[in-house]
Design an enzyme around this catalytic site. Structure first.
Site, PDB file in Angstrom:
ATOM      1  N   LYS A 208       0.650  -1.111   0.120  1.00 50.77           N
ATOM      2  CA  LYS A 208      -0.019   0.026  -0.076  1.00 50.77           C
ATOM      3  C   LYS A 208       0.917   1.194  -0.094  1.00 50.77           C
ATOM      4  O   LYS A 208       0.720   2.089  -0.791  1.00 50.77           O
ATOM      5  CB  LYS A 208      -0.980  -0.077   1.268  1.00 50.77           C
ATOM      6  CG  LYS A 208      -1.762   0.943   1.158  1.00 50.77           C
ATOM      7  CD  LYS A 208      -2.719   1.095   2.555  1.00 50.77           C
ATOM      8  CE  LYS A 208      -3.506  -0.002   2.649  1.00 50.77           C
ATOM      9  NZ  LYS A 208      -4.404   0.125   4.004  1.00 50.77           N
ATOM     10  N   GLU A 214      10.225  -6.083   3.396  1.00 54.96           N
ATOM     11  CA  GLU A 214      10.067  -7.500   2.821  1.00 54.96           C
ATOM     12  C   GLU A 214       9.852  -7.499   1.286  1.00 54.96           C
ATOM     13  O   GLU A 214      10.469  -7.812   0.245  1.00 54.96           O
ATOM     14  CB  GLU A 214       9.385  -8.364   3.448  1.00 54.96           C
ATOM     15  CG  GLU A 214       9.879  -9.014   4.910  1.00 54.96           C
ATOM     16  CD  GLU A 214       9.025  -7.948   5.754  1.00 54.96           C
ATOM     17  OE1 GLU A 214       9.240  -8.317   7.092  1.00 54.96           O
ATOM     18  OE2 GLU A 214       8.699  -6.852   5.318  1.00 54.96           O
ATOM     19  N   GLY A 274      -4.779  -5.193   6.099  1.00 55.50           N
ATOM     20  CA  GLY A 274      -4.266  -6.229   5.260  1.00 55.50           C
ATOM     21  C   GLY A 274      -4.530  -7.741   5.172  1.00 55.50           C
ATOM     22  O   GLY A 274      -4.832  -8.259   4.112  1.00 55.50           O
ATOM     23  N   ARG A 275      -5.165  -7.977   6.281  1.00 57.67           N
ATOM     24  CA  ARG A 275      -5.638  -9.366   6.552  1.00 57.67           C
ATOM     25  C   ARG A 275      -7.028  -9.564   5.917  1.00 57.67           C
ATOM     26  O   ARG A 275      -7.767 -10.585   5.843  1.00 57.67           O
ATOM     27  CB  ARG A 275      -5.514 -10.024   7.834  1.00 57.67           C
ATOM     28  CG  ARG A 275      -6.191  -8.965   8.823  1.00 57.67           C
ATOM     29  CD  ARG A 275      -5.666  -9.521  10.242  1.00 57.67           C
ATOM     30  NE  ARG A 275      -5.906  -8.707  11.416  1.00 57.67           N
ATOM     31  CZ  ARG A 275      -5.294  -7.664  11.752  1.00 57.67           C
ATOM     32  NH1 ARG A 275      -4.532  -7.121  11.014  1.00 57.67           N
ATOM     33  NH2 ARG A 275      -5.805  -6.715  12.743  1.00 57.67           N
ATOM     34  N   GLU A 360      -3.812 -12.276  14.465  1.00 55.56           N
ATOM     35  CA  GLU A 360      -3.258 -11.024  14.379  1.00 55.56           C
ATOM     36  C   GLU A 360      -4.520 -10.266  14.661  1.00 55.56           C
ATOM     37  O   GLU A 360      -4.279  -8.986  15.438  1.00 55.56           O
ATOM     38  CB  GLU A 360      -2.944 -10.626  12.642  1.00 55.56           C
ATOM     39  CG  GLU A 360      -2.134  -9.261  12.709  1.00 55.56           C
ATOM     40  CD  GLU A 360      -1.371  -9.205  11.465  1.00 55.56           C
ATOM     41  OE1 GLU A 360      -0.384  -9.525  11.118  1.00 55.56           O
ATOM     42  OE2 GLU A 360      -2.108  -8.542  10.350  1.00 55.56           O
ATOM     43  N   HIS A 391      -3.489 -38.835   9.793  1.00 57.73           N
ATOM     44  CA  HIS A 391      -2.334 -39.691   9.761  1.00 57.73           C
ATOM     45  C   HIS A 391      -0.928 -38.917  10.659  1.00 57.73           C
ATOM     46  O   HIS A 391      -0.224 -39.401  10.657  1.00 57.73           O
ATOM     47  CB  HIS A 391      -1.721 -40.165   8.444  1.00 57.73           C
ATOM     48  CG  HIS A 391      -2.769 -41.372   8.049  1.00 57.73           C
ATOM     49  ND1 HIS A 391      -2.289 -42.623   8.286  1.00 57.73           N
ATOM     50  CD2 HIS A 391      -3.765 -41.196   7.394  1.00 57.73           C
ATOM     51  CE1 HIS A 391      -3.457 -43.178   7.736  1.00 57.73           C
ATOM     52  NE2 HIS A 391      -4.546 -42.401   7.186  1.00 57.73           N
ATOM     53  N   LYS A 515       9.879  -5.584  13.622  1.00 52.57           N
ATOM     54  CA  LYS A 515      10.363  -5.053  12.453  1.00 52.57           C
ATOM     55  C   LYS A 515      11.240  -3.865  12.676  1.00 52.57           C
ATOM     56  O   LYS A 515      12.453  -3.441  11.908  1.00 52.57           O
ATOM     57  CB  LYS A 515       9.246  -4.462  11.501  1.00 52.57           C
ATOM     58  CG  LYS A 515       8.285  -5.681  11.181  1.00 52.57           C
ATOM     59  CD  LYS A 515       6.849  -5.452  10.527  1.00 52.57           C
ATOM     60  CE  LYS A 515       7.023  -4.371   9.508  1.00 52.57           C
ATOM     61  NZ  LYS A 515       5.682  -4.163   9.024  1.00 52.57           N
TER      62      LYS A 515
END
Length: 551
Positions: A208, A214, A274-275, A360, A391, A515
């Site tokens: 944004k 990153e 964001g999420r 979050e 399993h 961060k």
């Protein structure tokens, strides 16, 4: 925004405490005594059939949970969210991901802007771009059409697009594939571009602010690879970035500085977390992959659940009831985790997606007024698809000492029906989906184990206590609309829990400290002795060891 109501002070909380303390869960007896139990606790939600009957739920518990929702004003907070009030307190923002999927005929003015009109203006721009790429009209620097779209983002700009792309692979246009780069580990970028043809590759940089460490680091590495690969083929690179890179961002100056044409930047707004952004411009990669029409169906699925959550009374409101059930387990049964178990291979990234959405959002220890929480909050979401999980970790869910509520998700019609001889493989698969919830609910008694001829000394090891709560969700098929419905369902579950706990589910300050420290530590890692000396003993020792090992 009014101060949060402390849920532990409400009459409903006292009633729930008493119900929990007096409850001896017995799903066998509850089903035997109430032939209508499954029908009474099952609901239709768009294309989803949701069966809550195998939860530790009685009429009294359901009624008390609904009273709790009303006493902490979940309906009022929900209405405030839909109206565009600034319910994200710490960032002073509206929370309007639901506006991303409202039809163009709607209108909603927030802070002086018709946000629905803004959304559809961006959507039309995204759809026009997607059609150009899909038709071959958009070409790279040498005139070749795009065959691979690489989305570079992190967090919500990666988890959502990856999950939905995997979920809807049968809808992806032939001749186009998508890849996703998120981890700042250089291996991620190197592996994703290693076998690509730069002439037919398009990169989408999703940030944004166009400052995400990153994402921008990976974007620069991808740009370096791209230019080097073109040069190795003897191709002139002037103007190439504008042909092969687009942005999901509102920072048009930084986009232009990178070399991207600002006309090819798709924006979104600060009221989109964001999420909660996969249905915004962050989903541009998906619009290219599955096409505008399918993306519109995806948005329509969200909107179906949004309308249900906005209009249904608590007693019939599936996301609200499921959120309240999670509160019941976290706060009264002390459940620390929640399993999401999709019996649909294409949903293999759904649990990872929900980890960000739920953890979050609700991993908080202060309320929206800054006061400490008064209850446990949040739970660890986790899971794997289908029989793989059986399993691996189902042992813990069946016979472990922890109560782990689990959601089982399946579809009736697979994308790839197949038979093993005369056996329908999907029906065999779905038999496992059905059997696991039955086994978790009803268990197996010592007498039933003995009746099978089991030696007495190993009878205890083969007893299943049962009364392990599960929710079953069944859809006709994994369509774009169904995927949208599933995402919106969990968004509103998460919202409900957050309001009960009195927390701001829409900020994420816990992400920021690490961060910030990484930027401060980086000089020490890179050889700055003064910066190294300023670190704590453990960090200093690790950096020193790293530097001794690095070639």
């Amino acid at each position: 925004m009014l101060n949060p109501v402390d849920p532990t002070t409400t009459p409903a909380w006292k009633r729930l405490t008493d119900l929990h303390d007096s409850m001896t869960p017995d799903l066998r007896a509850w089903f035997a005594d109430d032939p209508q139990r499954a029908e009474r606790f099952s609901y239709e939600l768009g294309d989803l059939y949701v069966d809550l009957s195998k939860n530790l739920l009685t009429d009294d518990v359901r009624d008390a949970l609904i009273e709790l929702a009303e006493q902490v004003d979940v309906p009022g907070r929900r209405d405030a969210m839909y109206a565009g009030e600034h319910i994200n307190i710490t960032e002073d923002r509206a929370v309007l991901h639901t506006a991303l999927r409202r039809p163009a005929t709607d209108s909603l003015t927030v802070d002086g802007q018709d946000v629905v009109a803004d959304v559809h203006e961006v959507l039309e721009k995204i759809y026009a771009f997607a059609r150009r790429v899909r038709s071959g009209e958009w070409t790279g620097i040498t005139g070749k059409p795009i065959k691979t779209v690489v989305n570079i983002g992190i967090g919500g700009s990666d988890l959502g697009p990856v999950m939905v792309y995997e979920a809807l692979k049968p809808y992806v246009q032939k001749g186009i594939q998508c890849r996703f780069i998120s981890n700042i580990d250089p291996t991620d970028c190197a592996e994703k571009v290693a076998d690509l043809d730069p002439e037919t590759t398009l990169f989408i940089i999703a940030s944004k602010t166009f400052t995400t460490l990153e994402t921008l680091t990976n974007a620069r590495m991808a740009r370096d690879w791209f230019l080097t690969a073109l040069q190795a083929k003897g191709i002139e690179t002037d103007g190439a970035i504008a042909k092969h890179f687009v942005a999901v961002s509102t920072a048009l100056d930084k986009v232009a500085e990178f070399g991207i044409d600002p006309a090819n930047a798709f924006g979104f707004w600060n009221w989109v977390g964001g999420r909660y952004s996969v249905d915004s411009a962050v989903g541009t990669v998906l619009a290219v992959a599955i096409g505008p029409e399918n993306f519109a169906d995806f948005l329509a699925g969200f909107h179906t659940v949004d309308e249900h959550f906005a209009t249904k009374a608590p007693a019939d409101n599936v996301p609200m009831l499921m959120g309240l059930l999670n509160v019941w387990y976290v706060n009264f049964f002390k459940a620390g985790s929640h399993a999401v178990l999709p019996y649909a291979q294409y949903l293999h990234r759904f649990p990872a997606y929900l980890q960000q959405l739920t953890m979050e959002s609700n991993g908080k220890s202060v309320r929206w007024d800054g006061s400490p929480v008064t209850t446990e909050t949040g739970e660890v979401f986790w899971g794997e698809p289908g029989t793989n999980g059986q399993h691996a970790f189902y042992q813990l869910i069946h016979q472990g000492t922890q109560l782990i509520p689990a959601d089982f998700i399946a579809v009736a019609n697979p994308a790839h029906p197949a038979k093993d001889g005369k056996v329908d493989v999907h029906e065999l698969f779905l038999s496992n989906y059905l059997a696991q919830t039955a086994a978790l609910a009803f268990g197996k008694t010592a007498d039933e184990v003995r009746a099978e001829g089991t030696a007495e000394e190993i009878v205890p090891a083969r007893v299943f206590a049962g009364n392990r709560p599960t929710t079953s969700i069944l859809a006709p098929a994994l369509t774009p609309a169904v995927v949208g419905e599933l995402i919106a369902l969990y968004e509103h579950i998460t919202f409900t829990q957050g309001i009960v706990w009195g927390i701001d589910s829409f900020d994420q300050w816990g992400v920021e400290l690490g961060k910030k420290l990484a930027l401060e530590i980086a000089p020490a890692v890179q050889g700055d002795e003064e910066a190294l000396a300023g670190q704590d003993a453990s960090t200093r020792g690790l950096i020193t060891r790293y530097r001794s090992l690095r070639h």
